[in-house]
Design a protein around this motif. Structure first.
Motif, PDB file in Angstrom:
ATOM      1  N   ILE A 269       0.843  -1.204   0.000  1.00  0.00           N
ATOM      2  CA  ILE A 269       0.000   0.000   0.000  1.00  0.00           C
ATOM      3  C   ILE A 269       0.874   1.247   0.000  1.00  0.00           C
ATOM      4  O   ILE A 269       0.705   2.144  -0.834  1.00  0.00           O
TER       5      ILE A 269
ATOM      6  N   GLY B  54       2.824   1.522  -3.305  1.00  0.00           N
ATOM      7  CA  GLY B  54       2.022   1.968  -4.440  1.00  0.00           C
ATOM      8  C   GLY B  54       1.813   3.460  -4.467  1.00  0.00           C
ATOM      9  O   GLY B  54       1.806   4.082  -5.535  1.00  0.00           O
TER      10      GLY B  54
ATOM     11  N   GLN C  36      -1.990   9.109  -7.273  1.00  0.00           N
ATOM     12  CA  GLN C  36      -1.747   7.995  -6.359  1.00  0.00           C
ATOM     13  C   GLN C  36      -2.414   6.720  -6.870  1.00  0.00           C
ATOM     14  O   GLN C  36      -1.851   5.624  -6.755  1.00  0.00           O
TER      15      GLN C  36
ATOM     16  N   THR D 156      -0.318   3.454  -7.906  1.00  0.00           N
ATOM     17  CA  THR D 156      -0.602   2.147  -7.313  1.00  0.00           C
ATOM     18  C   THR D 156      -0.868   1.107  -8.383  1.00  0.00           C
ATOM     19  O   THR D 156      -0.386  -0.035  -8.294  1.00  0.00           O
TER      20      THR D 156
ATOM     21  N   TYR E 254       2.367   0.081  -9.839  1.00  0.00           N
ATOM     22  CA  TYR E 254       3.145  -0.750  -8.921  1.00  0.00           C
ATOM     23  C   TYR E 254       2.583  -2.176  -8.888  1.00  0.00           C
ATOM     24  O   TYR E 254       3.352  -3.154  -8.919  1.00  0.00           O
TER      25      TYR E 254
ATOM     26  N   THR F 132      -6.690   4.838  -1.329  1.00  0.00           N
ATOM     27  CA  THR F 132      -6.440   4.534  -2.740  1.00  0.00           C
ATOM     28  C   THR F 132      -6.770   3.086  -3.069  1.00  0.00           C
ATOM     29  O   THR F 132      -7.471   2.802  -4.050  1.00  0.00           O
ATOM     30  N   VAL F 133      -6.277   2.140  -2.255  1.00  0.00           N
ATOM     31  CA  VAL F 133      -6.570   0.731  -2.563  1.00  0.00           C
ATOM     32  C   VAL F 133      -8.043   0.422  -2.324  1.00  0.00           C
ATOM     33  O   VAL F 133      -8.620  -0.435  -3.014  1.00  0.00           O
TER      34      VAL F 133
END
Length: 644
Positions: free
Chosen positions: A102, A105, A240, A244, A247, A275-276
């Motif tokens: 996390i 990313g 972001q 991510t 990544y 973000t995730v």
């Protein structure tokens, strides 16, 4: 109108046979057509009931058939995507059991990666070029994933070299959790002056004039490195997301399909998880993430844990993003640090607050993981667990584990097993092995960590990297370490009795990770009912020369039946993602991990292969000449360079 059979003779159809056929049709399940089929493969399933196969079919994210072409034939429909593995090795998707995915990313596209770079000269050339394209106000940052010992020069850059490469652009080069180098521009941007005090556990190296030289030391607390890095600019929300996704795509490049996020410093919940969470809602994660929660503020840890326990519980989420527990720190006072260039830290009294945190978690069904480098810390933690065991809290079915455990003793391993714990090891010694050896000696380094002793006790031992600020995120570097006991500087640390087989190493990177998240019934092997997570490899992990293991990549990675990475013969089959943003990103220009030529085909080996090719060519010429297909004498080559 009925179609006449070949020969023109119609079958006799009676009412009874029509009824019988209708009844059988109703009983027979409807045809199930796969979304994706991989065939013509050297499939290693990890399933002892059927360890080898040549084809696999996936429907709605799950495997429906593992077998051969005849077995998967009924699953082929008009919309089934059939991928020919061309005889290549296919394995279950890899699962990094300790990855800061996390945090990694959120910053990936801002970082210049020296992962895999073979020379300092190349690294400095990359840095100089990146500094020229980096806009005013931004930093060039090299943050982990490399060791000075991987470079041909066997050293770090100097501050003078950073100043020459980037006289006006702030540059920070962080080396493991040991030190960081800042050029003049970065010292100014970070606000370091002769009056800046040394933080607790850290040192700002100063010259004779009292001014900072540009060297920061974790002595041994790495917070000085974290806090300095936190002063650099960050990405916006949409960037972001893009960072991510790139990544995760980079992780997919190496066959990773799952990871357990170990949280970490400066990763606040819920802010840094947004973000995730958004990508999961949008169905755009290409890696399954089981995450942990790490209290960030000293003195507030118990309050944070209580608040989280009241709002969420382990297992919440879905197959793509789910909570796995607390840690890797529960209380800051109980954390040791792993700068092997410095003496082992001596922790103060922490047991009282630590026991409160563990009791709170165990009584509420929460699992946890604990950062513990040294056996001295592990023994103190286990003493707390022993007291709680008297109240029936250990073993209690909650999943808990120690991370790292480089110097754990056999006595501590016995206690971990008795209390129902597990271990997650990372290849930090691939990058720090030389420093550990210099401080503690060869005998200690040979068992740091004692992987075989862990396995012999029946402990679940997951494997991972601890990327991105120490080790590289490339799982094949970690697998190479497990199998060979060698560092990225080519130093052999472990004798054969502390290494593992390739099959065992792969199981540690697949099945063990699934057990650490309670998903062993749906993840980690290729079998019907399990997630459709797999990778077609560039080279066969089981037969490739040992020195080539770190150079393996995935040619095609599938997660839940989705092709999330594809290259080579499969290029274009993967899902599109947005271009890297911002445009000046180091990743946009250099990419991530820097792949190099496999050692087995470099230097003398290349000359050997060339000689073999010449010999085979001559044998082929002789074969053709013997059959009259070519003149007996070899063709003379006219080259004016050799005419006198």
């Amino acid at each position: 109108m009925a179609t006449m059979p070949v020969g023109g003779v119609a079958p006799v159809v009676t009412e009874d046979s029509v009824a019988r056929n209708a009844r059988l049709g109703a009983e027979r399940p409807p045809a199930v057509f796969a979304d994706v089929v991989v065939r013509n493969a050297a499939l290693y399933t990890g399933d002892p009931r059927r360890p080898q196969a040549s084809a696999v079919a996936i429907k709605d994210g799950r495997i429906i058939v593992v077998g051969d072409d005849a077995d998967i034939q009924p699953t082929l429909g008009a919309h089934t995507r059939v991928v020919d593995a061309l005889g290549r090795r296919v394995i279950p998707g890899l699962n990094d059991s300790h990855l800061h995915v996390i945090r990694g990313g959120l910053n990936y596209v801002m970082e210049l990666r020296w992962d895999g770079v073979p020379t300092l000269r190349q690294g400095l050339a990359m840095l100089r070029e990146q500094a020229a394209r980096t806009p005013r106000g931004q930093w060039v940052r090299v943050v982990g994933g490399f060791s000075a010992d991987q470079f041909a020069e066997k050293r770090l850059p100097t501050v003078s070299e950073l100043n020459a490469a980037a006289p006006d652009t702030p540059v920070m080069v962080m080396h493991l959790y040991q030190s960081a180098l800042l050029n003049r521009a970065a010292l100014k941007a970070a606000g370091f002056t002769r009056d800046t005090p040394d933080p607790k556990g850290g040192q700002i190296v100063r010259g004779h004039d009292g001014e900072p030289t540009g060297m920061l030391l974790a002595a041994p607390n790495a917070m000085i490195l974290y806090s300095t890095l936190a002063k650099a600019p960050t990405l916006s929300g949409e960037d972001q997301k893009t960072s991510t996704r790139h990544y995760l795509r980079e992780l997919n490049r190496f066959g990773l399909t799952s990871a357990i996020d170990a949280a970490g410093g400066f990763q606040n919940f819920p802010d840094n998880y947004g973000t995730v969470i958004d990508l999961a809602r949008e169905g755009r994660l290409s890696l399954r993430i089981a995450y942990h929660l790490f209290p960030q503020t000293g003195g507030q840890e118990i309050a944070d844990l209580k608040r989280w326990i009241e709002t969420v519980k382990p297992g919440d989420g879905d197959e793509w993003l789910r909570l796995n527990g607390a840690g890797e720190n529960l209380t800051w006072s109980a954390a040791d640090f792993e700068n092997f260039s410095e003496p082992r830290p001596h922790l103060g009294d922490y047991e009282g607050e630590f026991e409160q945190a563990v009791r709170l978690l165990m009584e509420n069904g929460w699992g946890f993981r604990l950062h513990a480098t040294y056996d001295e810390t592990i023994r103190r933690d286990l003493a707390v667990f022993d007291r709680l065991a008297a109240d029936g809290l250990f073993p209690a079915g909650n999943r808990w584990l120690f991370d790292h455990a480089e110097t754990v003793s056999e006595q501590s391993l016995d206690r971990i097993a008795a209390l129902g714990g597990a271990v997650s090891v990372q290849n930090r010694m691939s990058f720090q092995g030389e420093a550990f050896l210099r401080r503690y000696g060869a005998a200690a380094a040979a068992q740091a960590p004692p992987v075989r002793a862990m396995l012999e006790r029946g402990l679940t031992v997951g494997a991972g990297t601890d990327a991105t600020r120490v080790s590289s995120y490339n799982p094949w570097v970690a697998l190479h370490w497990l199998v060979t006991g060698r560092t990225v500087g080519d130093l052999t640390l472990y004798p054969p009795e502390n290494r593992v087989s390739r099959e065992r190493a792969l199981a540690m990177y697949t099945q063990a990770g699934a057990r650490l998240t309670g998903e062993e019934d749906i993840k980690g092997i290729l079998a019907p009912g399990y997630y459709g997570d797999l990778a077609i490899l560039s080279d066969d992990f089981f037969t490739v020369p040992e020195q080539d293991i770190p150079h393996i990549e995935s040619l095609l990675t599938v997660v839940g039946g989705r092709i999330v990475y594809a290259t080579g013969a499969y290029e274009g089959l993967d899902e599109p993602i947005p271009a890297v943003s911002p445009l000046w990103s180091p990743v946009a220009h250099f990419g991530g991990y820097q792949a190099t030529v496999k050692p087995s085909i470099s230097g003398a080996r290349q000359a050997e292969l060339l000689g073999q090719a010449v010999a085979e060519s001559e044998q082929h010429r002789q074969w053709r000449a013997a059959r009259g297909y070519t003149p007996e004498a070899p063709t003379e080559i006219f080259d004016t360079c050799f005419v006198l």
